[in-house]
Motif scaffolding. Structure first.
Motif, PDB file in Angstrom:
ATOM      1  N   LYS A   1       0.849  -1.183   0.000  1.00 16.72           N
ATOM      2  CA  LYS A   1       0.000   0.000   0.000  1.00 16.72           C
ATOM      3  C   LYS A   1       0.889   1.239   0.000  1.00 16.72           C
TER       4      LYS A   1
ATOM      5  N   TYR B   1       1.066   5.547  -0.483  1.00 14.72           N
ATOM      6  CA  TYR B   1       0.406   6.850  -0.502  1.00 14.72           C
ATOM      7  C   TYR B   1       1.399   7.831  -1.114  1.00 14.72           C
TER       8      TYR B   1
ATOM      9  N   ALA C   1       3.362   2.459   2.982  1.00 13.44           N
ATOM     10  CA  ALA C   1       2.893   2.114   4.322  1.00 13.44           C
ATOM     11  C   ALA C   1       3.005   0.619   4.591  1.00 13.44           C
TER      12      ALA C   1
ATOM     13  N   THR D   1      -2.683  -0.022   8.810  1.00 17.77           N
ATOM     14  CA  THR D   1      -2.950  -0.026   7.367  1.00 17.77           C
ATOM     15  C   THR D   1      -3.144  -1.451   6.855  1.00 17.77           C
TER      16      THR D   1
ATOM     17  N   GLU E   1      -6.580  -2.412   7.791  1.00 16.39           N
ATOM     18  CA  GLU E   1      -7.574  -1.710   6.972  1.00 16.39           C
ATOM     19  C   GLU E   1      -7.709  -2.331   5.582  1.00 16.39           C
ATOM     20  N   THR E   2      -6.605  -2.868   5.046  1.00 14.26           N
ATOM     21  CA  THR E   2      -6.706  -3.544   3.750  1.00 14.26           C
ATOM     22  C   THR E   2      -7.502  -4.841   3.884  1.00 14.26           C
TER      23      THR E   2
ATOM     24  N   THR F   1      -9.338   0.193   3.083  1.00 19.04           N
ATOM     25  CA  THR F   1      -8.277   0.682   2.206  1.00 19.04           C
ATOM     26  C   THR F   1      -8.007  -0.373   1.148  1.00 19.04           C
TER      27      THR F   1
END
Length: 402
Positions: free
Chosen positions: A11, A13, A18, A44, A47-48, A53
């Motif tokens: 991931k 940004y 991250a 993170t 969240e995936t 995300t």
């Protein structure tokens, strides 16, 4: 229940990565903690999995289903957050049942699930209370019950105990372990608190800078850390580290030497920089090691600061002419001429006392200083000489201590 699999998940940004090429497999019904310092990518990663995300690269499977592009509601997961986020105008029953009512579940089915969840988290008799009438621990149990009623395949918990006081966190850790045993559901738990990770999880996934460092049962991470980061992060207080080099007769540093057969350590050769690691509980006063058959030779030290903790005393030791500990040094400051030792509280010892310590060979760790990778865990079997010879330094070795 379901297995969760992350394959090459990354991931990004903009220019920040991250999560970096995460490969992780969590078994059906397993309790796994994602642990690491703030900003390491553990939240993170969760969240995936939740679908909050979308990963830049890689795939995520829950059970046999590829959920990489599915919305959160279709993944069969429930989340509990650090921020409890109860509806203040709804009572406990309404908070717990909110998701079911939103999905138009039958009233009898809602009542059954709410009563069952309330029983599991011990909220019987509290269903008509408002959130502001409850303690922090009770409100957190409401949030957990709200997740339970969905009967998910996977529970995702993002630091749910972080806002509770210390005593309540210990109590809630026990409650979560009971919950896992009762539900037998897959739980993925994010925390920066290694005590939570060590006490609750079946396995710990240690993450740093978005990369998975090690995933193993808690005691394996503690006793056989994969690298310097894991060794320094797992365990409180932290492991002592001493930088030196691999010599023809073992480990050699500015402060002390430990003899063993260097050919038995794979991955480095004589002259390469290596780091010796030893935990505070494996540093012993030299005059109190009658039962320790794997002691190194004596290391002269001077006691610096004593920290009584009740069940033990932490003693900061200056090696040779090493400097006193400063406020900006961390516990693993032995490279600066310091060791931390843990003693029984009844041990007679004072500040600024000259004494000698030994290290337990069976608990000494060696790391490649350049790569940080672990080389050996325990070096007593590598010693060329029996302890009787090893504890009597030669004239040259004695000079190295002066």
């Amino acid at each position: 229940m379901a297995r969760v699999t992350l394959e090459h998940v990354t991931k990004r940004y903009e220019d920040v990565t991250a999560v970096d090429d995460m490969n992780l497999e969590i078994e059906d019904g397993e309790f796994v903690c994602l642990v690491g310092p703030s900003g390491c990518g553990k939240s993170t990663t969760m969240e995936t999995i939740a679908g909050l995300t979308k990963p830049t690269e890689g795939t995520i499977h829950i059970g046999d289903v590829d959920v990489t592009n599915l919305p959160p509601k279709d993944r069969g997961v429930s989340m509990v957050f650090q921020n409890i986020a109860l509806f203040p105008h709804m009572d406990v029953y309404e908070n717990i049942s909110f998701g079911l009512r939103l999905r138009k579940y039958d009233k009898d089915e809602i009542d059954r699930r709410v009563d069952q969840a309330a029983d599991i988290v011990q909220l019987e008799g509290m269903l008509d209370r408002m959130p502001d009438e409850m303690s922090g621990g009770q409100r957190q149990r409401v949030a957990i019950a709200r997740a339970i009623v969905r009967e998910p395949d996977v529970f995702l918990m993002d630091e749910p105990l972080a806002n509770l006081d210390a005593k309540l966190r210990v109590h809630m850790r026990t409650e979560l372990q009971r919950l896992h045993k009762q539900l037998e559901t897959t739980i993925i738990y994010v925390t920066h608190d290694q005590a939570e990770a060590m006490t609750m999880s079946d396995r710990i996934a240690v993450i740093n800078a978005g990369e998975l460092q090690q995933i193993d049962p808690p005691l394996i991470c503690y006793n056989e850390p994969a690298n310097l980061f894991v060794a320094g992060f797992i365990g409180s207080p932290s492991m002592n580290f001493v930088e030196g080099e691999l010599a023809e007769d073992g480990f050699r540093s500015e402060w002390f030497d430990v003899s063993f057969d260097p050919s038995a350590v794979e991955g480095v050769t004589v002259g390469d920089p290596v780091t010796l690691g030893v935990r505070p509980e494996d540093v012993h006063l030299a005059d109190r090691t009658e039962s320790l058959s794997t002691a190194t030779r004596e290391i002269p030290v001077t006691t610096d600061v004593l920290e009584p903790m009740g069940n033990e005393v932490f003693v900061y030791l200056r090696l040779a002419d090493g400097p006193s500990r400063t406020m900006d040094q961390d516990v693993a400051g032995a490279s600066m001429g310091e060791l931390l030792m843990s003693l029984d509280p009844d041990t007679p010892i004072e500040e600024d006392q000259e004494t000698s310590v030994v290290l337990d060979r069976s608990s000494i760790h060696l790391f490649d200083t350049r790569s940080g990778e672990a080389l050996a865990h325990g070096i007593e079997t590598l010693a060329e000489q029996p302890r009787g010879d090893d504890t009597t330094p030669t004239e040259a070795e004695s000079d190295s201590y002066s």
